[in-house]
Design a protein around this motif. Structure first.
Motif, PDB file in Angstrom:
ATOM      1  N   LEU A  34     -12.420  24.664 -28.151  1.00 38.62           N
ATOM      2  CA  LEU A  34     -12.955  26.025 -28.219  1.00 38.62           C
ATOM      3  C   LEU A  34     -12.808  26.596 -29.624  1.00 38.62           C
ATOM      4  O   LEU A  34     -13.720  27.279 -30.119  1.00 38.62           O
ATOM      5  N   ALA A  35     -11.682  26.328 -30.277  1.00 39.14           N
ATOM      6  CA  ALA A  35     -11.488  26.797 -31.645  1.00 39.14           C
ATOM      7  C   ALA A  35     -12.483  26.128 -32.601  1.00 39.14           C
ATOM      8  O   ALA A  35     -13.023  26.777 -33.511  1.00 39.14           O
ATOM      9  N   LEU A  36     -12.741  24.838 -32.386  1.00 33.64           N
ATOM     10  CA  LEU A  36     -13.730  24.155 -33.222  1.00 33.64           C
ATOM     11  C   LEU A  36     -15.125  24.748 -33.035  1.00 33.64           C
ATOM     12  O   LEU A  36     -15.892  24.880 -33.997  1.00 33.64           O
ATOM     13  N   ALA A  37     -15.461  25.126 -31.804  1.00 33.57           N
ATOM     14  CA  ALA A  37     -16.752  25.775 -31.561  1.00 33.57           C
ATOM     15  C   ALA A  37     -16.825  27.116 -32.279  1.00 33.57           C
ATOM     16  O   ALA A  37     -17.883  27.495 -32.821  1.00 33.57           O
ATOM     17  N   GLU A  38     -15.714  27.867 -32.285  1.00 32.63           N
ATOM     18  CA  GLU A  38     -15.681  29.141 -33.004  1.00 32.63           C
ATOM     19  C   GLU A  38     -15.851  28.919 -34.505  1.00 32.63           C
ATOM     20  O   GLU A  38     -16.557  29.669 -35.186  1.00 32.63           O
TER      21      GLU A  38
END
Length: 350
Positions: free
Chosen positions: A188-192
């Protein structure tokens, strides 16, 4: 929100993760004693991070729930039904245990992590993530960051919260979904970061290579084997698994959309499409590999058992993908779509 272009190497990365999980189970059942191979279960963290990244990067789309069911349910139900009927140790399985496995609820029913299907605990965790993901994606940017931080904090607190009430021999509360929030948070952090325009242009190979010492260190500090870890030991394992997943996934998730590499080759992308079925079937295949080879369980011969298991599982996964996964997903999508002609292919990401 428009869905970003697909990343050609992530299918290949899923193949690496699937066969890494096969390796850790073969290593355990051949008593190899390798600290690195024992922690190749960190490829579960890679799967969690990849799934979270691929599902979150394009935002929530209509028909999300139906697509998840279509992607997972047909091959899963067939695999569980066949294993329940075919594996001799499961002859005495109760109806409650069988139902829990068919309904992907085995984490929540005592004594339901059974032979040939024990690996499904992680799919049970992933299904819980699919349930909460839509609520997360409906939040604004600040809300997502706050929710992510809160989920990680709650997940790290979970092993201590259940330490006094669980009996891992009956029901292992330590491996319930909250404990793995950090592994999904990596994706999820990588998507952000991708949404914010962050990109990595340097060489990729040093990152996955540096993940191997992380796995080795996690295996050395233990506890080894099936010894139930303390809350502190469990969280150390989760934190190191998150680092492992970040090192493996981040350079490809945030890197250029390259083709012509090993991971983006036709072979690796094909194996990546079969990776779900590889995951589903490999433990049942491994059960039969030992007697076929004439090798006792915990009797060594890792390379021989791994090669036989990987080859046989790949063959079974191909059959599962072609005869169950693809047509089953198509049937589910046609049954649930408002406009059947617009249904998507089964091999969409995640």
């Amino acid at each position: 929100m428009n869905r970003p272009p697909l990343l050609p190497e992530l299918d290949g990365l899923r193949a690496v993760a699937a066969y890494g999980i096969v390796a850790t189970h073969v290593a355990f059942q051949t008593a190899t004693g390798s600290a690195v191979l024992e922690r190749f279960d960190y490829f579960v963290a890679v799967f969690f991070a990849l799934s979270a990244f691929l599902l979150a990067r394009g935002g929530m789309r209509p028909g999300y729930a139906a697509r998840r069911v279509a992607r997972l349910a047909p091959a899963y139900v067939v695999c569980v039904a066949v294993v329940l009927l075919a594996l001799p140790p499961l002859a005495g399985v109760s109806w409650a245990q069988a139902a829990a496995n068919l309904l992907l609820l085995q984490l929540y029913v005592p004594h339901s992590l059974i032979d040939g299907l024990t690996q499904m605990w992680s799919l049970c965790v992933e299904a819980a993530f699919y349930v909460v993901l839509p609520a997360y994606l409906r939040l604004g940017g600040r809300g997502r960051r706050v929710a992510l931080a809160a989920a990680v904090a709650a997940g790290l607190a979970w092993p201590w919260a259940v330490a006094g009430i669980e009996d891992s021999a009956v029901l292992n509360l330590q491996i319930w979904p909250p404990s793995y929030a950090l592994w999904f948070a990596v994706g999820l952090a990588l998507a952000e970061l991708e949404r914010a325009g962050v990109a990595y242009r340097g060489p990729r190979w040093p990152f996955p290579l540096s993940a191997l010492p992380v796995a080795w260190f996690a295996g050395v500090i233990g506890p080894r084997g099936l010894t139930h870890p303390s809350p502190a030991e469990f969280n150390a394992r989760v934190l190191l698994g998150a680092l492992f997943a970040a090192l493996v996934v981040a350079p490809y998730a945030l890197g250029p959309r390259e083709r012509g590499t090993v991971l983006s080759s036709a072979t690796m992308r094909t194996l990546g499409r079969w990776s779900y079925s590889v995951f589903l079937w490999h433990m049942a295949v491994l059960y039969f590999v030992f007697p076929v080879l004439g090798v006792p369980v915990f009797g060594g011969h890792f390379l021989l058992v791994y090669a036989a298991t990987a080859l046989a599982t790949t063959a079974v996964a191909y059959v599962s993908y072609e005869l169950v996964e693809v047509p089953g997903a198509r049937l589910v999508r046609q049954a649930t779509a408002k406009h059947p002609a617009a249904t998507r292919k089964v091999d969409e990401p995640a």
